[in-house]
Motif scaffolding. Structure first.
Motif, PDB file in Angstrom:
ATOM      1  N   ARG A  66       7.027   0.265  -7.138  1.00  0.00           N
ATOM      2  CA  ARG A  66       7.296  -0.760  -8.143  1.00  0.00           C
ATOM      3  C   ARG A  66       8.739  -1.256  -8.033  1.00  0.00           C
ATOM      4  NH1 ARG A  66       4.982  -4.553  -9.947  1.00  0.00           N
ATOM      5  NH2 ARG A  66       3.154  -3.254 -10.383  1.00  0.00           N
ATOM      6  N   ASP A  70       9.690  -5.059  -7.357  1.00  0.00           N
ATOM      7  CA  ASP A  70      10.340  -5.838  -8.413  1.00  0.00           C
ATOM      8  C   ASP A  70      11.773  -6.226  -8.067  1.00  0.00           C
ATOM      9  OD1 ASP A  70       8.049  -5.717  -9.889  1.00  0.00           O
ATOM     10  OD2 ASP A  70       8.756  -4.163 -11.274  1.00  0.00           O
ATOM     11  N   ALA A 157       0.503  -9.711  -4.572  1.00  0.00           N
ATOM     12  CA  ALA A 157      -0.118  -9.203  -5.796  1.00  0.00           C
ATOM     13  C   ALA A 157       0.709  -8.116  -6.465  1.00  0.00           C
ATOM     14  CB  ALA A 157      -1.511  -8.683  -5.494  1.00  0.00           C
ATOM     15  N   GLY A 158       1.532  -7.399  -5.679  1.00  0.00           N
ATOM     16  CA  GLY A 158       2.354  -6.363  -6.290  1.00  0.00           C
ATOM     17  C   GLY A 158       2.216  -5.034  -5.597  1.00  0.00           C
ATOM     18  N   CYS A 185       3.642  -7.298  -0.378  1.00  0.00           N
ATOM     19  CA  CYS A 185       3.300  -6.212  -1.302  1.00  0.00           C
ATOM     20  C   CYS A 185       3.972  -4.909  -0.873  1.00  0.00           C
ATOM     21  CB  CYS A 185       1.787  -6.008  -1.332  1.00  0.00           C
ATOM     22  SG  CYS A 185       0.859  -7.335  -2.118  1.00  0.00           S
ATOM     23  N   ASP A 235       0.716   0.851 -13.218  1.00  0.00           N
ATOM     24  CA  ASP A 235       1.643   0.075 -12.393  1.00  0.00           C
ATOM     25  C   ASP A 235       1.082  -0.230 -11.010  1.00  0.00           C
ATOM     26  OD1 ASP A 235       3.821  -0.828 -13.752  1.00  0.00           O
ATOM     27  OD2 ASP A 235       4.998   1.001 -13.498  1.00  0.00           O
ATOM     28  N   ASP A 237      -1.324  -2.594  -9.040  1.00  0.00           N
ATOM     29  CA  ASP A 237      -1.920  -3.907  -9.290  1.00  0.00           C
ATOM     30  C   ASP A 237      -3.229  -4.133  -8.547  1.00  0.00           C
ATOM     31  OD1 ASP A 237       0.339  -5.033 -10.885  1.00  0.00           O
ATOM     32  OD2 ASP A 237       1.421  -4.665  -9.016  1.00  0.00           O
ATOM     33  N   ASN A 259      -5.688  -0.746 -16.334  1.00  0.00           N
ATOM     34  CA  ASN A 259      -5.115  -2.090 -16.462  1.00  0.00           C
ATOM     35  C   ASN A 259      -5.989  -3.177 -15.851  1.00  0.00           C
ATOM     36  OD1 ASN A 259      -4.743  -1.181 -13.863  1.00  0.00           O
ATOM     37  ND2 ASN A 259      -2.727  -2.123 -13.601  1.00  0.00           N
ATOM     38  N   LYS A 261      -7.038  -3.420 -12.907  1.00  0.00           N
ATOM     39  CA  LYS A 261      -6.565  -3.754 -11.569  1.00  0.00           C
ATOM     40  C   LYS A 261      -7.737  -4.211 -10.704  1.00  0.00           C
ATOM     41  CE  LYS A 261      -4.867   0.351 -10.888  1.00  0.00           C
ATOM     42  NZ  LYS A 261      -5.232   0.976 -12.187  1.00  0.00           N
ATOM     43  N   GLU A 488      -2.193 -13.345  -5.006  1.00  0.00           N
ATOM     44  CA  GLU A 488      -2.696 -14.055  -6.179  1.00  0.00           C
ATOM     45  C   GLU A 488      -2.469 -15.549  -5.973  1.00  0.00           C
ATOM     46  OE1 GLU A 488      -4.300 -12.751  -8.538  1.00  0.00           O
ATOM     47  OE2 GLU A 488      -3.560 -10.738  -9.036  1.00  0.00           O
TER      48      GLU A 488
END
Length: 496
Positions: A66, A70, A157-158, A185, A235, A237, A259, A261, A488
């Motif tokens: 993460r 980020d 997407a993360g 990613c 966390d 994704d 979440n 995902k 995404e």
């Protein structure tokens, strides 16, 4: 194939020092104290003890991924810069190809010739292909009103959680890691507890190639603990999984309970291989059928485990397959002359033998094999096995065995063949042998499978997508289409 003798591979195996910890935030990590044994199926000996991840280790790996996504450099590099790192990974995998092939062969029983010539070739080629693709991807600008500008962009997407099985530990990991990294990613990989060593070596190679800390993390452990923690993690994704349909259902539940995902699944298969009387070469069809089911010890989701043969040629084709099974050399995976190695372990060998026993109880005719071999080695070896007189309702014809066990079913007309082929909950792959172009097109369209091979089996390259229908999963690995799993779509509308 590399010219290395059996004796030399044995010598190298004795001096191999496998990794034993996780790889988190760009460095090897010892873990929290608990560990598990990695046992070689070739002789039943412990190769290494590897740190066993619990929720704390998974949390640490996801946190590193993460942070890297980020605030780290990786998603902010140009696509060309990311592509160059992927190409360096491919180059370093090539440099360490022998060590990696040896590790794969030892941990999961694959013949060394296949580990070096097929597994590593695929992994290296995957990183190279996506490294070259990284700066070739384009966004869209749809035509709209003259007073507006519309942009459709693909954005990473993360954090991606990737969970892969033991049968192709580097190939399947590469199919997920390479396209995810190409898009920007970051990844947390959980390999099978049967084959964590090659995955840890891959992570070391990636870090050495210049991948920033936290971009690729590897945590080792079993599915009910480490896999579950990754699937439930808020966390993460995207979750990409290759394995059994039963475990795939768990990951869908984990997503629903956390979440929501996105979950991409490549699951089981019970692939039909249809041979018609007008096949261009019946001998080649039979030899390919035998190769397909016995390659990699039958431990393949795409294995052509159901051979559907027209009744007029059923005995001829079956005899040719049986002859090939009898001639197949089963032996030490480290012997370059070995054609079929060991099943991944004693537990899996027991499950395959249970299926064989059920087939006999249900009335199928055993033509060859069906028993353990090389027991004195301490390894998990099974003779190539062929059943005929298999009824479509038998477990042999319905359930994925994931071993070197072939079921032969006869049919009388083409409609019956298509019905038999589609009479399964799976839809991963299928094949058809015919000389008639119209038949090839019509049957290929009628078969409910993600891949259909005509007059061949297991052919293809990275330009074509791979994945299944029905309970064989969703989404696609390989090709440009794999990028869709890790990006995404964003629409930006600018009023002029």
């Amino acid at each position: 194939m590399l010219d290395v003798s059996h004796e030399e591979w044995l010598r190298r195996a004795k001096s191999l020092t496998p990794p034993g910890g996780h790889h988190i935030d760009g460095a090897d990590q010892p873990g929290g104290g608990a560990d598990f044994a990695v046992v070689s199926p070739r002789d039943g000996q412990v190769l290494a003890r590897v740190a066993d991840a619990g929720p704390a280790e998974v949390d640490a790996a996801v946190a590193a991924a993460r942070r890297a996504f980020d605030s780290g450099p990786w998603p902010r590099l140009t696509p060309a810069e990311r592509g160059r790192v992927l190409l360096r990974i491919a180059d370093l995998l090539e440099e360490r190809r022998e060590e990696l092939a040896l590790t794969v062969s030892l941990e999961m029983g694959k013949p060394i010739s296949d580990a070096y010539g097929i597994e590593l070739r695929a992994a290296i080629g995957t990183f190279r292909w996506y490294g070259q693709l990284a700066d070739k991807l384009t966004d869209e600008s749809p035509h709209t009103a003259p007073d507006a500008l519309a942009l459709v962009t693909r954005e990473p997407a993360g954090v991606v959680g990737a969970v892969v099985p033991w049968n192709f530990p580097l190939t399947l990991a590469s199919w997920k890691i390479a396209p995810a990294l190409a898009t920007g990613c970051t990844v947390v990989l959980k390999p099978s507890e049967n084959s964590p060593l090659s995955a840890l070596l891959l992570a070391r190679v990636a870090t050495e190639a210049g991948l920033p800390p936290g971009v690729l993390n590897v945590v080792c452990g079993d599915g009910p603990v480490a896999g579950r923690a990754l699937g439930l993690h808020p966390d993460v994704d995207v979750l990409a999984f290759t394995g059994s349909t039963a475990v795939g259902r768990h990951f869908l539940r984990y997503a629903a309970d956390s979440n929501l995902k996105r979950v991409w699944l490549e699951l089981g298969g019970k692939s039909p291989n249809i041979v018609l009387p007008d096949a261009p070469d019946l001998e080649r069809a039979a030899v390919t059928a035998a190769w397909g089911i016995f390659f990699n010890q039958g431990e393949m989701c795409t294995a052509p485990s159901r051979l559907l043969v027209h009744s007029s040629i059923a005995e001829q084709v079956t005899e040719a397959v049986v002859a090939r099974a009898r001639a197949l050399r089963v032996g030490d995976p480290l012997d370059p002359a070995t054609e079929m190695g060991a099943l991944v372990g004693e537990a899996h060998l027991g499950r395959v033998l249970d299926h064989i026993g059920t087939g006999l109880d249900e009335g199928a005719r055993l033509r060859v094999g069906g028993e353990r071999t090389l027991a004195d080695s301490g390894g998990s070896f099974l003779r190539p096995t062929v059943f005929d007189r298999v009824d479509p309702g038998m477990r042999l014809a319905r359930e994925e065995i994931f071993g070197p066990v072939l079921s032969v079913l006869a049919f009388d007309d083409l409609d019956e063949a298509v019905a038999l082929a589609n009479a399964t909950e799976y839809g991963l792959a299928a094949a058809l042998w015919t000389s008639d172009l119209t038949t090839a097109h019509r049957v290929s369209r009628a078969l409910k499978a993600g891949t259909v091979w005509v007059n061949c089996y297991e052919e293809g390259d990275l330009t074509v997508p791979f994945g299944g229908m029905k309970q064989s999963g969703n989404g696609r690995d390989k090709s440009v289409h794999a990028i869709e799993k890790y990006t995404e779509l964003k629409t930006t509308w600018i009023q002029l």
